[in-house]
Motif scaffolding. Sequence first.
Motif, PDB file in Angstrom:
ATOM      1  N   CYS A  99       6.122  -3.154   5.007  1.00  0.00           N
ATOM      2  CA  CYS A  99       5.670  -2.036   5.840  1.00  0.00           C
ATOM      3  C   CYS A  99       4.564  -2.545   6.759  1.00  0.00           C
ATOM      4  CB  CYS A  99       5.152  -0.897   4.964  1.00  0.00           C
ATOM      5  SG  CYS A  99       4.353   0.405   5.936  1.00  0.00           S
ATOM      6  N   SER A 101       2.470  -0.898   8.440  1.00  0.00           N
ATOM      7  CA  SER A 101       1.272  -0.065   8.485  1.00  0.00           C
ATOM      8  C   SER A 101       0.324  -0.366   7.332  1.00  0.00           C
ATOM      9  CB  SER A 101       1.648   1.415   8.463  1.00  0.00           C
ATOM     10  OG  SER A 101       2.396   1.731   9.610  1.00  0.00           O
ATOM     11  N   CYS A 102       0.866  -0.469   6.125  1.00  0.00           N
ATOM     12  CA  CYS A 102      -0.007  -0.686   4.965  1.00  0.00           C
ATOM     13  C   CYS A 102       0.112  -2.095   4.405  1.00  0.00           C
ATOM     14  CB  CYS A 102       0.259   0.356   3.881  1.00  0.00           C
ATOM     15  SG  CYS A 102       1.911   0.282   3.174  1.00  0.00           S
ATOM     16  N   CYS A 123       6.980   2.450   5.531  1.00  0.00           N
ATOM     17  CA  CYS A 123       7.305   3.065   4.247  1.00  0.00           C
ATOM     18  C   CYS A 123       7.127   4.582   4.314  1.00  0.00           C
ATOM     19  CB  CYS A 123       6.476   2.455   3.120  1.00  0.00           C
ATOM     20  SG  CYS A 123       4.743   2.892   3.141  1.00  0.00           S
ATOM     21  N   CYS A 126       3.465   5.942   4.485  1.00  0.00           N
ATOM     22  CA  CYS A 126       2.844   5.705   5.799  1.00  0.00           C
ATOM     23  C   CYS A 126       3.433   6.631   6.850  1.00  0.00           C
ATOM     24  CB  CYS A 126       3.030   4.249   6.233  1.00  0.00           C
ATOM     25  SG  CYS A 126       1.927   3.121   5.372  1.00  0.00           S
TER      26      CYS A 126
HETATM   27 ZN   LIG Z   1       3.303   1.608   4.328  1.00  0.00          ZN
END
Ligand SMILES: [Zn+2]
Length: 134
Positions: A99, A101-102, A123, A126
């Motif tokens: 992912c 973002s995270c 994900c 997120c």
């Molecule tokens: Zn994520």
Amino acid sequence: MSDGTKAATFEVKRWQTYVPCKTEYLRGESRSKPFVVDVVEGDRVKVWDPTGGQRMGGHRWIALRNLHETGTTKTGKERRTGFRLHCQPPVDPVRQELCGSCFTWAARDQLAISARGFGHSTCIPCMADIEINS
Ligand SMILES: [Zn+2]
């Protein structure tokens, strides 16, 4: 002697993800972004940042000593520099995607957006954050 519980040796491995130890301290500095380990070569590490450089992300080399297992030192102090381990490599790279973002490896059925290539997927947790904040 009380060293019977020796901690497992910390090892930098391909596809681990790292995040800055102290984001605020390094705020505004372009190098303080999360990354994925691509190659470990001697005392340096080639890392990949999906949000850096061109469309497909950027590579850069950083010193191995800047990568830490945790965000605190052996004496319990908060680290101000370097990067701490965020996520171990995927158990199953075929069924897991990163992912972007995270910076956590997620199973494909945990992805809201599944894209080919590291860090271009998102994900479900997120995605929920993005929707709330937009
Ligand atoms: Zn994520």
